[in-house]
Write a protein that holds these residues in place. Structure first.
Motif, PDB file in Angstrom:
ATOM      1  N   GLU A   1       0.826  -1.212   0.000  1.00 41.43           N
ATOM      2  CA  GLU A   1       0.000   0.000   0.000  1.00 41.43           C
ATOM      3  C   GLU A   1       0.866   1.272   0.000  1.00 41.43           C
ATOM      4  O   GLU A   1       0.579   2.217  -0.729  1.00 41.43           O
ATOM      5  CB  GLU A   1      -0.950   0.012   1.209  1.00 41.43           C
ATOM      6  CG  GLU A   1      -2.009  -1.070   1.171  1.00 41.43           C
ATOM      7  CD  GLU A   1      -1.483  -2.468   1.555  1.00 41.43           C
ATOM      8  OE1 GLU A   1      -0.420  -2.584   2.214  1.00 41.43           O
ATOM      9  OE2 GLU A   1      -2.141  -3.455   1.171  1.00 41.43           O
TER      10      GLU A   1
ATOM     11  N   GLU B   1       2.457   1.657  -3.455  1.00 35.74           N
ATOM     12  CA  GLU B   1       1.487   2.127  -4.445  1.00 35.74           C
ATOM     13  C   GLU B   1       1.129   3.590  -4.227  1.00 35.74           C
ATOM     14  O   GLU B   1       0.990   4.357  -5.188  1.00 35.74           O
ATOM     15  CB  GLU B   1       0.224   1.255  -4.398  1.00 35.74           C
ATOM     16  CG  GLU B   1       0.449  -0.124  -4.963  1.00 35.74           C
ATOM     17  CD  GLU B   1      -0.719  -1.066  -4.745  1.00 35.74           C
ATOM     18  OE1 GLU B   1      -1.572  -0.797  -3.855  1.00 35.74           O
ATOM     19  OE2 GLU B   1      -0.783  -2.085  -5.472  1.00 35.74           O
ATOM     20  N   LYS B   2       1.002   3.998  -2.972  1.00 32.70           N
ATOM     21  CA  LYS B   2       0.715   5.398  -2.647  1.00 32.70           C
ATOM     22  C   LYS B   2       1.845   6.306  -3.138  1.00 32.70           C
ATOM     23  O   LYS B   2       1.597   7.358  -3.728  1.00 32.70           O
ATOM     24  CB  LYS B   2       0.538   5.540  -1.134  1.00 32.70           C
ATOM     25  CG  LYS B   2       0.174   6.921  -0.672  1.00 32.70           C
ATOM     26  CD  LYS B   2       0.008   6.944   0.849  1.00 32.70           C
ATOM     27  CE  LYS B   2      -0.222   8.347   1.353  1.00 32.70           C
ATOM     28  NZ  LYS B   2      -0.308   8.412   2.821  1.00 32.70           N
ATOM     29  N   HIS B   3       3.088   5.883  -2.919  1.00 29.34           N
ATOM     30  CA  HIS B   3       4.237   6.653  -3.380  1.00 29.34           C
ATOM     31  C   HIS B   3       4.261   6.743  -4.909  1.00 29.34           C
ATOM     32  O   HIS B   3       4.482   7.830  -5.464  1.00 29.34           O
ATOM     33  CB  HIS B   3       5.543   6.034  -2.874  1.00 29.34           C
ATOM     34  CG  HIS B   3       6.758   6.694  -3.418  1.00 29.34           C
ATOM     35  ND1 HIS B   3       7.191   7.935  -2.993  1.00 29.34           N
ATOM     36  CD2 HIS B   3       7.628   6.312  -4.384  1.00 29.34           C
ATOM     37  CE1 HIS B   3       8.267   8.274  -3.663  1.00 29.34           C
ATOM     38  NE2 HIS B   3       8.561   7.305  -4.521  1.00 29.34           N
ATOM     39  N   GLU B   4       4.051   5.639  -5.587  1.00 28.37           N
ATOM     40  CA  GLU B   4       4.061   5.643  -7.051  1.00 28.37           C
ATOM     41  C   GLU B   4       2.962   6.550  -7.609  1.00 28.37           C
ATOM     42  O   GLU B   4       3.174   7.260  -8.591  1.00 28.37           O
ATOM     43  CB  GLU B   4       3.922   4.228  -7.600  1.00 28.37           C
ATOM     44  CG  GLU B   4       5.193   3.423  -7.469  1.00 28.37           C
ATOM     45  CD  GLU B   4       5.097   2.039  -8.075  1.00 28.37           C
ATOM     46  OE1 GLU B   4       3.985   1.466  -8.125  1.00 28.37           O
ATOM     47  OE2 GLU B   4       6.150   1.527  -8.499  1.00 28.37           O
ATOM     48  N   LYS B   5       1.798   6.555  -6.963  1.00 28.90           N
ATOM     49  CA  LYS B   5       0.705   7.433  -7.389  1.00 28.90           C
ATOM     50  C   LYS B   5       1.105   8.899  -7.192  1.00 28.90           C
ATOM     51  O   LYS B   5       0.868   9.740  -8.063  1.00 28.90           O
ATOM     52  CB  LYS B   5      -0.564   7.108  -6.594  1.00 28.90           C
ATOM     53  CG  LYS B   5      -1.764   7.927  -7.005  1.00 28.90           C
ATOM     54  CD  LYS B   5      -3.004   7.526  -6.222  1.00 28.90           C
ATOM     55  CE  LYS B   5      -4.174   8.395  -6.663  1.00 28.90           C
ATOM     56  NZ  LYS B   5      -5.366   8.137  -5.886  1.00 28.90           N
TER      57      LYS B   5
ATOM     58  N   THR C   1       3.564   9.857  -9.914  1.00 28.94           N
ATOM     59  CA  THR C   1       2.902   9.973 -11.214  1.00 28.94           C
ATOM     60  C   THR C   1       2.003  11.197 -11.310  1.00 28.94           C
ATOM     61  O   THR C   1       2.038  11.929 -12.293  1.00 28.94           O
ATOM     62  CB  THR C   1       2.065   8.706 -11.498  1.00 28.94           C
ATOM     63  OG1 THR C   1       2.931   7.579 -11.478  1.00 28.94           O
ATOM     64  CG2 THR C   1       1.370   8.791 -12.843  1.00 28.94           C
ATOM     65  N   GLU C   2       1.195  11.425 -10.271  1.00 31.95           N
ATOM     66  CA  GLU C   2       0.198  12.488 -10.333  1.00 31.95           C
ATOM     67  C   GLU C   2       0.716  13.858  -9.902  1.00 31.95           C
ATOM     68  O   GLU C   2       0.158  14.877 -10.302  1.00 31.95           O
ATOM     69  CB  GLU C   2      -1.017  12.106  -9.482  1.00 31.95           C
ATOM     70  CG  GLU C   2      -1.757  10.914 -10.033  1.00 31.95           C
ATOM     71  CD  GLU C   2      -2.950  10.500  -9.181  1.00 31.95           C
ATOM     72  OE1 GLU C   2      -3.247  11.191  -8.172  1.00 31.95           O
ATOM     73  OE2 GLU C   2      -3.572   9.489  -9.516  1.00 31.95           O
TER      74      GLU C   2
END
Length: 151
Positions: free
Chosen positions: A23, A26-30, A33-34
């Motif tokens: 989690e 994934e939060k870091h990758e988001k 990206t965003e």
């Protein structure tokens, strides 16, 4: 003495950062990206010496977050409004000259915010963050969209 052999599962984000939970990764990758992928960095050189050289004596490092791109144009517009125009009085009141210049810099230079060296002195630089929302790890945001009346 006690000896333990531990096996851990780690999650590695696209940028190489390691996390203990899926989690968090994934939060870091988001976030990358965003948000981080939509930030560009600039140096606004300003405050020309009007006694002799006309050289800029100050630097303001500006990070720009934009969903609409046009990063350098946003940094330029911010400087244009901050300095009330692009051209101003020149050395010893003769003629006119640019009051600032905007150039892209690296994230590292923005973070380090090196001083301007002028006449043997190191003059402190500033950091600004132009964004419609605050982002962790950056100075307080200047909401240019709201200030300039954009939607």
């Amino acid at each position: 003495m006690e000896k333990k052999e531990i096996t851990k599962t780690i999650y590695i984000a696209n940028d190489g950062k390691e996390f203990l939970t899926k989690e968090d990764c994934e939060k870091h990758e988001k976030f990358v990206t965003e948000i981080l992928s939509r930030i560009k960095y600039f140096c606004v050189r300003c405050h020309p010496d009007l006694t002799e050289t006309g050289y800029f004596q100050h630097k303001i490092y500006v990070a720009v977050f934009s969903k609409h791109y046009l990063y350098k144009e946003i940094a330029f517009e911010w400087a244009l409004r901050k300095f009330n125009g692009y051209l101003g009085e020149s050395v010893q009141g003769y003629g006119f000259q640019p009051q600032f210049s905007v150039s892209e810099v690296s994230k590292e230079e923005y973070e380090n915010c090196p001083p301007t060296e002028w006449g043997g002195s190191k003059l402190k630089s500033e950091k600004k963050f132009l964004s419609h929302k605050s982002v962790d790890g950056f100075p307080e945001n200047i909401d240019y969209i709201k200030e300039w009346g954009f939607k």
